[in-house]
Design a protein around this motif. Structure first.
Motif, PDB file in Angstrom:
ATOM      1  N   ARG A 199      16.934  -7.143   3.271  1.00  0.00           N
ATOM      2  CA  ARG A 199      16.479  -6.498   2.201  1.00  0.00           C
ATOM      3  C   ARG A 199      15.275  -7.224   1.741  1.00  0.00           C
ATOM      4  NH1 ARG A 199      17.839  -2.831  -1.415  1.00  0.00           N
ATOM      5  NH2 ARG A 199      17.927  -3.065  -3.338  1.00  0.00           N
ATOM      6  N   THR A 200      15.151  -8.289   1.576  1.00  0.00           N
ATOM      7  CA  THR A 200      13.951  -9.096   1.180  1.00  0.00           C
ATOM      8  C   THR A 200      12.899  -8.704   1.986  1.00  0.00           C
ATOM      9  OG1 THR A 200      15.645 -10.647   0.112  1.00  0.00           O
ATOM     10  CG2 THR A 200      12.971 -11.267   0.408  1.00  0.00           C
ATOM     11  N   ILE A 201      12.860  -9.094   3.284  1.00  0.00           N
ATOM     12  CA  ILE A 201      11.888  -8.801   4.167  1.00  0.00           C
ATOM     13  C   ILE A 201      11.342  -7.342   4.072  1.00  0.00           C
ATOM     14  CG2 ILE A 201      11.122  -8.418   6.753  1.00  0.00           C
ATOM     15  CD1 ILE A 201      13.169 -10.878   7.088  1.00  0.00           C
ATOM     16  N   ALA A 202      12.229  -6.495   3.692  1.00  0.00           N
ATOM     17  CA  ALA A 202      11.979  -4.894   3.719  1.00  0.00           C
ATOM     18  C   ALA A 202      11.016  -4.911   2.562  1.00  0.00           C
ATOM     19  CB  ALA A 202      13.051  -4.190   3.727  1.00  0.00           C
ATOM     20  N   GLN A 203      11.268  -5.375   1.416  1.00  0.00           N
ATOM     21  CA  GLN A 203      10.672  -5.341   0.011  1.00  0.00           C
ATOM     22  C   GLN A 203       9.281  -5.804   0.360  1.00  0.00           C
ATOM     23  OE1 GLN A 203      13.392  -7.110  -2.594  1.00  0.00           O
ATOM     24  NE2 GLN A 203      14.651  -5.263  -2.921  1.00  0.00           N
ATOM     25  N   PHE A 204       9.136  -6.960   0.955  1.00  0.00           N
ATOM     26  CA  PHE A 204       8.065  -7.845   0.866  1.00  0.00           C
ATOM     27  C   PHE A 204       7.161  -6.815   1.900  1.00  0.00           C
ATOM     28  CE2 PHE A 204       9.937 -11.521  -0.889  1.00  0.00           C
ATOM     29  CZ  PHE A 204       8.782 -11.745  -1.757  1.00  0.00           C
ATOM     30  N   THR A 205       7.685  -6.400   2.931  1.00  0.00           N
ATOM     31  CA  THR A 205       6.808  -5.542   3.871  1.00  0.00           C
ATOM     32  C   THR A 205       6.242  -4.284   3.571  1.00  0.00           C
ATOM     33  OG1 THR A 205       7.870  -6.586   5.782  1.00  0.00           O
ATOM     34  CG2 THR A 205       6.760  -4.611   6.198  1.00  0.00           C
ATOM     35  N   ALA A 206       7.089  -3.519   2.665  1.00  0.00           N
ATOM     36  CA  ALA A 206       6.727  -2.354   1.833  1.00  0.00           C
ATOM     37  C   ALA A 206       5.635  -2.580   0.763  1.00  0.00           C
ATOM     38  CB  ALA A 206       7.994  -1.524   1.407  1.00  0.00           C
ATOM     39  N   GLU A 207       5.744  -3.568   0.267  1.00  0.00           N
ATOM     40  CA  GLU A 207       4.789  -3.822  -1.046  1.00  0.00           C
ATOM     41  C   GLU A 207       5.185  -2.853  -2.058  1.00  0.00           C
ATOM     42  OE1 GLU A 207       1.011  -4.493   0.955  1.00  0.00           O
ATOM     43  OE2 GLU A 207       1.392  -6.473   1.307  1.00  0.00           O
ATOM     44  N   SER A 208       3.922  -2.369  -2.536  1.00  0.00           N
ATOM     45  CA  SER A 208       4.056  -1.429  -3.642  1.00  0.00           C
ATOM     46  C   SER A 208       4.739   0.007  -3.352  1.00  0.00           C
ATOM     47  CB  SER A 208       2.680  -1.058  -4.047  1.00  0.00           C
ATOM     48  OG  SER A 208       1.944  -0.401  -3.161  1.00  0.00           O
ATOM     49  N   ASN A 209       4.801   0.162  -2.021  1.00  0.00           N
ATOM     50  CA  ASN A 209       5.712   1.505  -1.702  1.00  0.00           C
ATOM     51  C   ASN A 209       7.229   1.305  -1.940  1.00  0.00           C
ATOM     52  OD1 ASN A 209       3.551   3.382  -0.216  1.00  0.00           O
ATOM     53  ND2 ASN A 209       3.122   1.434   0.577  1.00  0.00           N
ATOM     54  N   PHE A 210       7.528   0.038  -2.110  1.00  0.00           N
ATOM     55  CA  PHE A 210       8.993  -0.240  -2.165  1.00  0.00           C
ATOM     56  C   PHE A 210       9.385   0.078  -3.918  1.00  0.00           C
ATOM     57  CE2 PHE A 210      12.798  -2.360  -3.560  1.00  0.00           C
ATOM     58  CZ  PHE A 210      13.439  -1.979  -2.458  1.00  0.00           C
ATOM     59  N   THR A 211      10.447   0.911  -3.950  1.00  0.00           N
ATOM     60  CA  THR A 211      10.969   1.131  -5.560  1.00  0.00           C
ATOM     61  C   THR A 211      12.476   1.350  -5.255  1.00  0.00           C
ATOM     62  OG1 THR A 211      10.632   3.690  -5.551  1.00  0.00           O
ATOM     63  CG2 THR A 211       8.781   2.385  -6.037  1.00  0.00           C
ATOM     64  N   HIS A 212      12.951   1.319  -6.435  1.00  0.00           N
ATOM     65  CA  HIS A 212      14.544   1.438  -6.492  1.00  0.00           C
ATOM     66  C   HIS A 212      14.771   2.747  -6.809  1.00  0.00           C
ATOM     67  CE1 HIS A 212      15.395  -2.889  -6.195  1.00  0.00           C
ATOM     68  NE2 HIS A 212      14.350  -3.065  -6.932  1.00  0.00           N
TER      69      HIS A 212
END
Length: 123
Positions: free
Chosen positions: A19-32
């Protein structure tokens, strides 16, 4: 702690790491929240962990939740979490993928062929 609790801890830690790696990889494209509209800076992330996994954050959360229930050694909670988390992510991924196809068209369809979701019974 017995071997089952250690297994639960391992599953939870790996899930959180995904989960953490996914959030950092997606950067600003990650939202909840699932995006209603494609933003100008919205890009399809297919690098890093996303090269191998579709929805790695959801996959990580699924296994994190299951791992914690194994760690707590409560079979009733374990079963409840599996059912609730699976139903939640099955619906959420279905809706999100419809939007991603709207936003990115063939590019997302091709990506979906290459990267898999590693939550059981979710294609």
């Amino acid at each position: 702690m017995g071997y089952l609790q250690y297994l639960g801890l391992l599953v939870a830690v790996v899930g959180q790491a995904l989960r953490t790696i996914a959030q950092f990889t997606a950067e600003s494209n990650f939202t909840h929240q699932i995006a209603e509209y494609k933003q100008k800076d919205h890009v399809l992330v297919t690098s890093g962990i996303y090269k191998y996994l579709r929805h790695p954050s959801y996959t990580g959360f699924f296994y994190w939740g299951i791992g914690l229930q194994i760690l707590l050694s409560n079979p009733i909670s374990f079963l409840g979490f599996v059912i609730v988390l699976w139903k939640f992510f099955d619906q959420r991924i279905l809706i999100e993928e419809q939007r991603l196809v709207e936003f990115f068209g063939g590019e997302y369809k091709e990506y979906r062929k290459r990267a898999k979701v590693y939550i059981p019974f979710i294609p």
